[in-house]
Design a protein around this motif. Structure first.
Motif, PDB file in Angstrom:
ATOM      1  N   GLN A  54       0.743  -1.371  -0.032  1.00  0.00           N
ATOM      2  CA  GLN A  54      -0.101   0.020   0.046  1.00  0.00           C
ATOM      3  C   GLN A  54       0.891   1.292   0.065  1.00  0.00           C
ATOM      4  O   GLN A  54       0.692   2.133   0.876  1.00  0.00           O
ATOM      5  CB  GLN A  54      -1.196  -0.013   1.162  1.00  0.00           C
ATOM      6  CG  GLN A  54      -1.984  -1.143   1.142  1.00  0.00           C
ATOM      7  CD  GLN A  54      -2.901  -1.022   2.146  1.00  0.00           C
ATOM      8  OE1 GLN A  54      -2.848  -1.516   3.474  1.00  0.00           O
ATOM      9  NE2 GLN A  54      -4.130  -0.666   1.916  1.00  0.00           N
ATOM     10  N   LYS A  55       1.834   1.218  -0.976  1.00  0.00           N
ATOM     11  CA  LYS A  55       2.759   2.472  -0.982  1.00  0.00           C
ATOM     12  C   LYS A  55       2.722   2.750  -2.483  1.00  0.00           C
ATOM     13  O   LYS A  55       2.451   2.083  -3.499  1.00  0.00           O
ATOM     14  CB  LYS A  55       4.288   1.980  -0.520  1.00  0.00           C
ATOM     15  CG  LYS A  55       4.206   1.922   0.984  1.00  0.00           C
ATOM     16  CD  LYS A  55       5.698   1.507   1.443  1.00  0.00           C
ATOM     17  CE  LYS A  55       5.633   1.333   2.920  1.00  0.00           C
ATOM     18  NZ  LYS A  55       7.288   1.112   3.263  1.00  0.00           N
ATOM     19  N   VAL A  56       3.402   3.875  -2.644  1.00  0.00           N
ATOM     20  CA  VAL A  56       3.504   4.258  -4.239  1.00  0.00           C
ATOM     21  C   VAL A  56       5.390   4.511  -4.283  1.00  0.00           C
ATOM     22  O   VAL A  56       6.089   4.770  -3.324  1.00  0.00           O
ATOM     23  CB  VAL A  56       3.054   5.507  -4.634  1.00  0.00           C
ATOM     24  CG1 VAL A  56       1.540   5.401  -4.699  1.00  0.00           C
ATOM     25  CG2 VAL A  56       3.298   6.977  -3.766  1.00  0.00           C
ATOM     26  N   PRO A  57       5.733   4.247  -5.675  1.00  0.00           N
ATOM     27  CA  PRO A  57       4.778   4.094  -6.787  1.00  0.00           C
ATOM     28  C   PRO A  57       4.657   2.508  -6.860  1.00  0.00           C
ATOM     29  O   PRO A  57       5.360   1.524  -6.319  1.00  0.00           O
ATOM     30  CB  PRO A  57       5.929   4.512  -7.855  1.00  0.00           C
ATOM     31  CG  PRO A  57       7.220   4.275  -7.222  1.00  0.00           C
ATOM     32  CD  PRO A  57       7.207   4.564  -5.886  1.00  0.00           C
ATOM     33  N   SER A  58       3.778   2.120  -8.063  1.00  0.00           N
ATOM     34  CA  SER A  58       3.551   0.550  -8.300  1.00  0.00           C
ATOM     35  C   SER A  58       3.513   0.544  -9.911  1.00  0.00           C
ATOM     36  O   SER A  58       2.979   1.531 -10.614  1.00  0.00           O
ATOM     37  CB  SER A  58       2.159   0.212  -7.684  1.00  0.00           C
ATOM     38  OG  SER A  58       1.993   0.227  -6.194  1.00  0.00           O
ATOM     39  N   LEU A  59       3.878  -0.638 -10.240  1.00  0.00           N
ATOM     40  CA  LEU A  59       3.970  -0.822 -11.644  1.00  0.00           C
ATOM     41  C   LEU A  59       2.857  -2.004 -11.931  1.00  0.00           C
ATOM     42  O   LEU A  59       3.170  -3.187 -11.229  1.00  0.00           O
ATOM     43  CB  LEU A  59       5.231  -1.093 -12.164  1.00  0.00           C
ATOM     44  CG  LEU A  59       5.510  -0.852 -13.688  1.00  0.00           C
ATOM     45  CD1 LEU A  59       5.246   0.385 -14.428  1.00  0.00           C
ATOM     46  CD2 LEU A  59       6.991  -1.431 -13.970  1.00  0.00           C
ATOM     47  N   VAL A  60       2.118  -2.236 -12.847  1.00  0.00           N
ATOM     48  CA  VAL A  60       1.205  -3.214 -13.265  1.00  0.00           C
ATOM     49  C   VAL A  60       1.418  -3.399 -15.109  1.00  0.00           C
ATOM     50  O   VAL A  60       1.072  -2.588 -15.642  1.00  0.00           O
ATOM     51  CB  VAL A  60      -0.341  -2.933 -12.932  1.00  0.00           C
ATOM     52  CG1 VAL A  60      -1.109  -4.021 -13.421  1.00  0.00           C
ATOM     53  CG2 VAL A  60      -0.367  -2.859 -11.268  1.00  0.00           C
ATOM     54  N   ASP A  61       2.145  -4.557 -15.021  1.00  0.00           N
ATOM     55  CA  ASP A  61       2.067  -5.066 -16.441  1.00  0.00           C
ATOM     56  C   ASP A  61       1.260  -6.118 -16.821  1.00  0.00           C
ATOM     57  O   ASP A  61       1.759  -7.138 -16.383  1.00  0.00           O
ATOM     58  CB  ASP A  61       3.806  -5.189 -16.659  1.00  0.00           C
ATOM     59  CG  ASP A  61       3.986  -5.510 -18.267  1.00  0.00           C
ATOM     60  OD1 ASP A  61       3.131  -5.142 -19.235  1.00  0.00           O
ATOM     61  OD2 ASP A  61       5.296  -5.873 -18.557  1.00  0.00           O
ATOM     62  N   ASP A  62       0.212  -5.985 -17.506  1.00  0.00           N
ATOM     63  CA  ASP A  62      -0.735  -6.977 -17.652  1.00  0.00           C
ATOM     64  C   ASP A  62      -1.281  -7.524 -16.342  1.00  0.00           C
ATOM     65  O   ASP A  62      -1.881  -6.683 -15.256  1.00  0.00           O
ATOM     66  CB  ASP A  62      -0.410  -7.922 -18.484  1.00  0.00           C
ATOM     67  CG  ASP A  62      -0.354  -7.641 -19.912  1.00  0.00           C
ATOM     68  OD1 ASP A  62      -1.058  -6.914 -20.275  1.00  0.00           O
ATOM     69  OD2 ASP A  62       0.674  -8.045 -20.587  1.00  0.00           O
ATOM     70  N   ASP A  63      -0.871  -8.840 -15.655  1.00  0.00           N
ATOM     71  CA  ASP A  63      -1.285  -9.230 -14.573  1.00  0.00           C
ATOM     72  C   ASP A  63      -0.128  -9.206 -13.531  1.00  0.00           C
ATOM     73  O   ASP A  63      -0.221  -9.844 -12.480  1.00  0.00           O
ATOM     74  CB  ASP A  63      -1.933 -10.636 -14.806  1.00  0.00           C
ATOM     75  CG  ASP A  63      -0.948 -11.688 -15.457  1.00  0.00           C
ATOM     76  OD1 ASP A  63       0.093 -11.354 -15.865  1.00  0.00           O
ATOM     77  OD2 ASP A  63      -1.202 -12.757 -15.359  1.00  0.00           O
ATOM     78  N   PHE A  64       0.971  -8.714 -13.954  1.00  0.00           N
ATOM     79  CA  PHE A  64       2.256  -8.613 -13.115  1.00  0.00           C
ATOM     80  C   PHE A  64       2.123  -7.535 -12.337  1.00  0.00           C
ATOM     81  O   PHE A  64       2.293  -6.244 -12.743  1.00  0.00           O
ATOM     82  CB  PHE A  64       3.656  -8.935 -14.101  1.00  0.00           C
ATOM     83  CG  PHE A  64       4.829  -8.715 -13.172  1.00  0.00           C
ATOM     84  CD1 PHE A  64       5.050  -9.832 -12.180  1.00  0.00           C
ATOM     85  CD2 PHE A  64       5.477  -7.515 -13.547  1.00  0.00           C
ATOM     86  CE1 PHE A  64       6.048  -9.872 -11.574  1.00  0.00           C
ATOM     87  CE2 PHE A  64       6.916  -7.855 -12.494  1.00  0.00           C
ATOM     88  CZ  PHE A  64       7.315  -8.877 -11.659  1.00  0.00           C
ATOM     89  N   HIS A  65       2.385  -7.529 -10.962  1.00  0.00           N
ATOM     90  CA  HIS A  65       2.495  -6.414 -10.106  1.00  0.00           C
ATOM     91  C   HIS A  65       3.821  -6.311  -9.426  1.00  0.00           C
ATOM     92  O   HIS A  65       4.306  -7.255  -8.893  1.00  0.00           O
ATOM     93  CB  HIS A  65       1.288  -6.380  -8.945  1.00  0.00           C
ATOM     94  CG  HIS A  65      -0.123  -6.663  -9.548  1.00  0.00           C
ATOM     95  ND1 HIS A  65      -0.931  -5.612  -9.049  1.00  0.00           N
ATOM     96  CD2 HIS A  65      -0.592  -7.085 -10.601  1.00  0.00           C
ATOM     97  CE1 HIS A  65      -2.211  -5.834  -9.492  1.00  0.00           C
ATOM     98  NE2 HIS A  65      -1.930  -6.623 -10.405  1.00  0.00           N
ATOM     99  N   LEU A  66       4.337  -4.897  -9.454  1.00  0.00           N
ATOM    100  CA  LEU A  66       5.560  -4.717  -8.926  1.00  0.00           C
ATOM    101  C   LEU A  66       5.792  -3.383  -8.046  1.00  0.00           C
ATOM    102  O   LEU A  66       5.293  -2.444  -8.508  1.00  0.00           O
ATOM    103  CB  LEU A  66       6.701  -4.465 -10.165  1.00  0.00           C
ATOM    104  CG  LEU A  66       8.221  -4.692  -9.883  1.00  0.00           C
ATOM    105  CD1 LEU A  66       8.450  -5.917  -9.056  1.00  0.00           C
ATOM    106  CD2 LEU A  66       8.981  -4.637 -10.923  1.00  0.00           C
ATOM    107  N   SER A  67       6.287  -3.511  -6.882  1.00  0.00           N
ATOM    108  CA  SER A  67       6.548  -2.488  -6.200  1.00  0.00           C
ATOM    109  C   SER A  67       8.089  -2.521  -5.855  1.00  0.00           C
ATOM    110  O   SER A  67       8.757  -3.213  -6.488  1.00  0.00           O
ATOM    111  CB  SER A  67       6.062  -2.634  -4.790  1.00  0.00           C
ATOM    112  OG  SER A  67       6.549  -3.739  -3.972  1.00  0.00           O
TER     113      SER A  67
END
Length: 228
Positions: A54-67
């Protein structure tokens, strides 16, 4: 065609600004997804599905989530979605950038972040009162030690890693520019290399640098006017 890459950010976050500028400078198509930290949108159940921390930034590439911003840099570079100038493939150049990013955590981000939180963020949000003058002096001293190290160890050329702007410069400049909100300005006589380098980073990465730092420019000016 819908963009598969989604970037969640708030310009109040230093790494958010860095990743946003990097994507823009790299001309990488992405869907901009602002998250208002001041409204605590990062704490919603909906956003928790995007970023489990629950922080920023976040990256979402299709169904892949990365912090974690550095992980995002390496992921985007591996996919060819980050400018090679910002994060080069050449082994030694990339290792030098990674060296700076590791060094920065405790030598730039820690003192600048602590000063920002204690002198601006917490008082502005009613979390804590304004620090006492002696406490502010201690925070400023830590920042000055940090800038002294930056001046001495990293700035023998135009940029941190040589003659070209890299992701290291964006990370470093974003941290130092943040404390403008505390009415801290780099002393050009005490830290001439740092001051010139900050100007160089801004000029080289504009118009995106100014756009990402608009909140800081505006609110630091308001704070100055409030004292008049």
């Amino acid at each position: 065609m819908a963009k598969s890459l989604k970037f969640y950010y708030d310009f109040l976050s230093q790494p958010s600004r860095v990743l946003w500028m990097s994507l823009k400078l790299s001309k990488t198509p992405f869907e901009a997804c602002p998250v208002a930290l001041r409204k605590r949108e990062q704490l919603t159940d909906e956003y928790k599905k995007i970023n489990r921390f629950q922080k920023v930034p976040s990256l979402v590439d299709d169904d892949f989530h990365l912090s974690e911003s550095v992980a995002m840099v390496r992921y985007l570079a591996a996919k060819g979605q980050l400018s090679e100038q910002l994060y080069p493939k050449a082994l030694k150049n990339r290792a030098r950038i990674d060296e700076y990013l590791e060094w920065q955590h405790s030598n730039v981000r820690l003192p600048c972040g602590q000063y920002f939180r204690e002198a601006w963020l917490y008082p502005a949000n009613g979390i804590k009162g304004k620090p006492k003058p002696e406490e502010v002096d201690k925070l400023i001293k830590a920042v000055n030690v940090s800038l002294g190290s930056l001046e001495r160890f990293w700035l023998d050329k135009e940029f941190l890693i040589g003659s070209n702007l890299t992701i290291a410069d964006l990370f470093g400049a974003a941290e130092i520019n943040q404390i403008k909100l505390c009415q801290y300005n780099v002393n050009e006589q005490q830290f001439p290399k740092v001051a010139k380098w900050l100007d160089r980073v801004r000029e080289t990465s504009n118009p995106y640098f100014d756009e990402a730092h608009q909140f800081i420019y505006k609110n630091s000016q308001q704070a100055v006017k409030a004292k008049i």
